[in-house]
Scaffold this motif. Structure first.
Motif, PDB file in Angstrom:
ATOM      1  N   SER A  29       0.839  -1.197   0.000  1.00  0.00           N
ATOM      2  CA  SER A  29       0.000   0.000   0.000  1.00  0.00           C
ATOM      3  C   SER A  29       0.875   1.248   0.000  1.00  0.00           C
ATOM      4  CB  SER A  29      -0.907   0.017   1.232  1.00  0.00           C
ATOM      5  OG  SER A  29      -0.148   0.290   2.399  1.00  0.00           O
ATOM      6  N   TYR A  30       0.278   2.338  -0.451  1.00  0.00           N
ATOM      7  CA  TYR A  30       0.994   3.617  -0.425  1.00  0.00           C
ATOM      8  C   TYR A  30       1.390   3.959   1.002  1.00  0.00           C
ATOM      9  CZ  TYR A  30      -0.290   4.728  -5.301  1.00  0.00           C
ATOM     10  OH  TYR A  30      -0.423   4.739  -6.660  1.00  0.00           O
ATOM     11  N   ALA A  31       0.531   3.653   1.955  1.00  0.00           N
ATOM     12  CA  ALA A  31       0.825   3.949   3.361  1.00  0.00           C
ATOM     13  C   ALA A  31       2.043   3.161   3.846  1.00  0.00           C
ATOM     14  CB  ALA A  31      -0.386   3.645   4.230  1.00  0.00           C
ATOM     15  N   GLN A  32       2.120   1.886   3.483  1.00  0.00           N
ATOM     16  CA  GLN A  32       3.267   1.062   3.892  1.00  0.00           C
ATOM     17  C   GLN A  32       4.559   1.606   3.290  1.00  0.00           C
ATOM     18  OE1 GLN A  32       1.542  -2.589   2.330  1.00  0.00           O
ATOM     19  NE2 GLN A  32       1.655  -3.512   4.371  1.00  0.00           N
ATOM     20  N   ILE A  33       4.512   1.925   2.022  1.00  0.00           N
ATOM     21  CA  ILE A  33       5.691   2.445   1.334  1.00  0.00           C
ATOM     22  C   ILE A  33       6.104   3.788   1.923  1.00  0.00           C
ATOM     23  CG2 ILE A  33       6.558   3.289  -0.878  1.00  0.00           C
ATOM     24  CD1 ILE A  33       4.601   1.196  -2.160  1.00  0.00           C
ATOM     25  N   ALA A  34       5.134   4.647   2.147  1.00  0.00           N
ATOM     26  CA  ALA A  34       5.413   5.978   2.690  1.00  0.00           C
ATOM     27  C   ALA A  34       6.097   5.879   4.051  1.00  0.00           C
ATOM     28  CB  ALA A  34       4.124   6.774   2.795  1.00  0.00           C
ATOM     29  N   GLU A  35       5.631   4.980   4.878  1.00  0.00           N
ATOM     30  CA  GLU A  35       6.216   4.827   6.211  1.00  0.00           C
ATOM     31  C   GLU A  35       7.683   4.423   6.121  1.00  0.00           C
ATOM     32  OE1 GLU A  35       5.625   2.232  10.283  1.00  0.00           O
ATOM     33  OE2 GLU A  35       3.957   2.406   8.879  1.00  0.00           O
ATOM     34  N   VAL A  36       7.987   3.455   5.284  1.00  0.00           N
ATOM     35  CA  VAL A  36       9.363   2.977   5.151  1.00  0.00           C
ATOM     36  C   VAL A  36      10.256   4.031   4.497  1.00  0.00           C
ATOM     37  CG1 VAL A  36      10.835   1.243   4.037  1.00  0.00           C
ATOM     38  CG2 VAL A  36       8.681   0.553   5.097  1.00  0.00           C
ATOM     39  N   ALA A  37       9.727   4.723   3.483  1.00  0.00           N
ATOM     40  CA  ALA A  37      10.521   5.695   2.732  1.00  0.00           C
ATOM     41  C   ALA A  37      10.626   7.049   3.430  1.00  0.00           C
ATOM     42  CB  ALA A  37       9.917   5.881   1.340  1.00  0.00           C
ATOM     43  N   GLY A  38       9.800   7.267   4.439  1.00  0.00           N
ATOM     44  CA  GLY A  38       9.845   8.537   5.156  1.00  0.00           C
ATOM     45  C   GLY A  38       9.223   9.690   4.378  1.00  0.00           C
ATOM     46  N   ILE A  39       8.200   9.362   3.586  1.00  0.00           N
ATOM     47  CA  ILE A  39       7.492  10.374   2.798  1.00  0.00           C
ATOM     48  C   ILE A  39       5.988  10.193   3.014  1.00  0.00           C
ATOM     49  CG2 ILE A  39       9.306  10.600   1.059  1.00  0.00           C
ATOM     50  CD1 ILE A  39       7.762   8.674  -0.741  1.00  0.00           C
ATOM     51  N   THR A  40       5.197  11.059   2.438  1.00  0.00           N
ATOM     52  CA  THR A  40       3.746  10.944   2.584  1.00  0.00           C
ATOM     53  C   THR A  40       3.172  10.016   1.517  1.00  0.00           C
ATOM     54  OG1 THR A  40       3.256  12.783   1.089  1.00  0.00           O
ATOM     55  CG2 THR A  40       3.619  13.323   3.433  1.00  0.00           C
ATOM     56  N   ARG A  41       1.956   9.553   1.764  1.00  0.00           N
ATOM     57  CA  ARG A  41       1.264   8.724   0.753  1.00  0.00           C
ATOM     58  C   ARG A  41       1.059   9.512  -0.529  1.00  0.00           C
ATOM     59  NH1 ARG A  41      -3.359   7.252   4.830  1.00  0.00           N
ATOM     60  NH2 ARG A  41      -3.563   9.423   4.338  1.00  0.00           N
ATOM     61  N   GLY A  42       0.792  10.801  -0.388  1.00  0.00           N
ATOM     62  CA  GLY A  42       0.624  11.648  -1.562  1.00  0.00           C
ATOM     63  C   GLY A  42       1.888  11.715  -2.404  1.00  0.00           C
ATOM     64  N   ARG A  43       3.041  11.748  -1.736  1.00  0.00           N
ATOM     65  CA  ARG A  43       4.313  11.780  -2.470  1.00  0.00           C
ATOM     66  C   ARG A  43       4.545  10.448  -3.173  1.00  0.00           C
ATOM     67  NH1 ARG A  43       6.968  13.628  -5.926  1.00  0.00           N
ATOM     68  NH2 ARG A  43       9.218  13.647  -5.813  1.00  0.00           N
ATOM     69  N   VAL A  44       4.160   9.365  -2.548  1.00  0.00           N
ATOM     70  CA  VAL A  44       4.258   8.054  -3.206  1.00  0.00           C
ATOM     71  C   VAL A  44       3.440   8.089  -4.492  1.00  0.00           C
ATOM     72  CG1 VAL A  44       3.710   5.582  -3.052  1.00  0.00           C
ATOM     73  CG2 VAL A  44       4.697   6.765  -1.078  1.00  0.00           C
ATOM     74  N   ALA A  45       2.230   8.590  -4.418  1.00  0.00           N
ATOM     75  CA  ALA A  45       1.370   8.668  -5.595  1.00  0.00           C
ATOM     76  C   ALA A  45       2.015   9.511  -6.687  1.00  0.00           C
ATOM     77  CB  ALA A  45       0.010   9.248  -5.225  1.00  0.00           C
ATOM     78  N   GLN A  46       2.607  10.632  -6.316  1.00  0.00           N
ATOM     79  CA  GLN A  46       3.283  11.484  -7.310  1.00  0.00           C
ATOM     80  C   GLN A  46       4.409  10.726  -7.994  1.00  0.00           C
ATOM     81  OE1 GLN A  46       4.538  14.803  -4.904  1.00  0.00           O
ATOM     82  NE2 GLN A  46       2.783  16.060  -5.546  1.00  0.00           N
ATOM     83  N   ILE A  47       5.187   9.999  -7.236  1.00  0.00           N
ATOM     84  CA  ILE A  47       6.320   9.252  -7.799  1.00  0.00           C
ATOM     85  C   ILE A  47       5.823   8.165  -8.755  1.00  0.00           C
ATOM     86  CG2 ILE A  47       8.176   7.629  -7.213  1.00  0.00           C
ATOM     87  CD1 ILE A  47       8.567   9.409  -4.647  1.00  0.00           C
ATOM     88  N   ILE A  48       4.746   7.484  -8.358  1.00  0.00           N
ATOM     89  CA  ILE A  48       4.196   6.412  -9.194  1.00  0.00           C
ATOM     90  C   ILE A  48       3.702   6.966 -10.524  1.00  0.00           C
ATOM     91  CG2 ILE A  48       2.337   4.707  -9.353  1.00  0.00           C
ATOM     92  CD1 ILE A  48       4.698   4.080  -7.382  1.00  0.00           C
ATOM     93  N   HIS A  49       3.141   8.147 -10.514  1.00  0.00           N
ATOM     94  CA  HIS A  49       2.519   8.706 -11.711  1.00  0.00           C
ATOM     95  C   HIS A  49       3.409   9.644 -12.513  1.00  0.00           C
ATOM     96  CE1 HIS A  49      -0.929   7.326  -9.291  1.00  0.00           C
ATOM     97  NE2 HIS A  49      -1.312   6.876 -10.463  1.00  0.00           N
ATOM     98  N   GLU A  50       4.626   9.885 -12.065  1.00  0.00           N
ATOM     99  CA  GLU A  50       5.497  10.789 -12.818  1.00  0.00           C
ATOM    100  C   GLU A  50       6.120  10.069 -14.006  1.00  0.00           C
ATOM    101  OE1 GLU A  50       8.393  12.094  -9.963  1.00  0.00           O
ATOM    102  OE2 GLU A  50       9.509  10.243 -10.053  1.00  0.00           O
ATOM    103  N   ASN A  51       6.477  10.855 -14.990  1.00  0.00           N
ATOM    104  CA  ASN A  51       7.118  10.308 -16.179  1.00  0.00           C
ATOM    105  C   ASN A  51       8.602  10.618 -16.140  1.00  0.00           C
ATOM    106  OD1 ASN A  51       4.712   9.386 -17.335  1.00  0.00           O
ATOM    107  ND2 ASN A  51       4.254  11.420 -18.106  1.00  0.00           N
ATOM    108  N   ARG A  52       9.371   9.671 -15.653  1.00  0.00           N
ATOM    109  CA  ARG A  52      10.831   9.839 -15.586  1.00  0.00           C
ATOM    110  C   ARG A  52      11.469   8.741 -16.351  1.00  0.00           C
ATOM    111  NH1 ARG A  52      14.125  11.985 -10.606  1.00  0.00           N
ATOM    112  NH2 ARG A  52      13.418  14.072 -10.746  1.00  0.00           N
TER     113      ARG A  52
END
Length: 61
Positions: A38-61
């Motif tokens: 989940s975004y929440a699980q990832i955010a907790e481990v990465a030290g970022i917010t769930r919203g930031r996880v969503a941004q990273i998933i949807h960015e075009n890099r």
């Protein structure tokens, strides 16, 4: 200028290493989403917010 040259080269190397680490970090986040975390699980481990996880998933890099 020797000190400036050395410092500039060290700075350039550090920047390149940071860019590579950031690329790997973003890829690891995408891989965890693909594994069903989940975004929440990832955010907790990465030290970022769930919203930031969503941004990273949807960015075009």
């Amino acid at each position: 200028m020797t000190n400036l040259t050395a410092a500039t080269e060290a700075r350039q190397l550090a920047q390149a290493q940071l860019e590579q680490a950031d690329k790997e970090w973003r890829q690891a986040i995408r891989e965890e989403v693909a594994r069903g975390k989940s975004y929440a699980q990832i955010a907790e481990v990465a030290g970022i917010t769930r919203g930031r996880v969503a941004q990273i998933i949807h960015e075009n890099r």
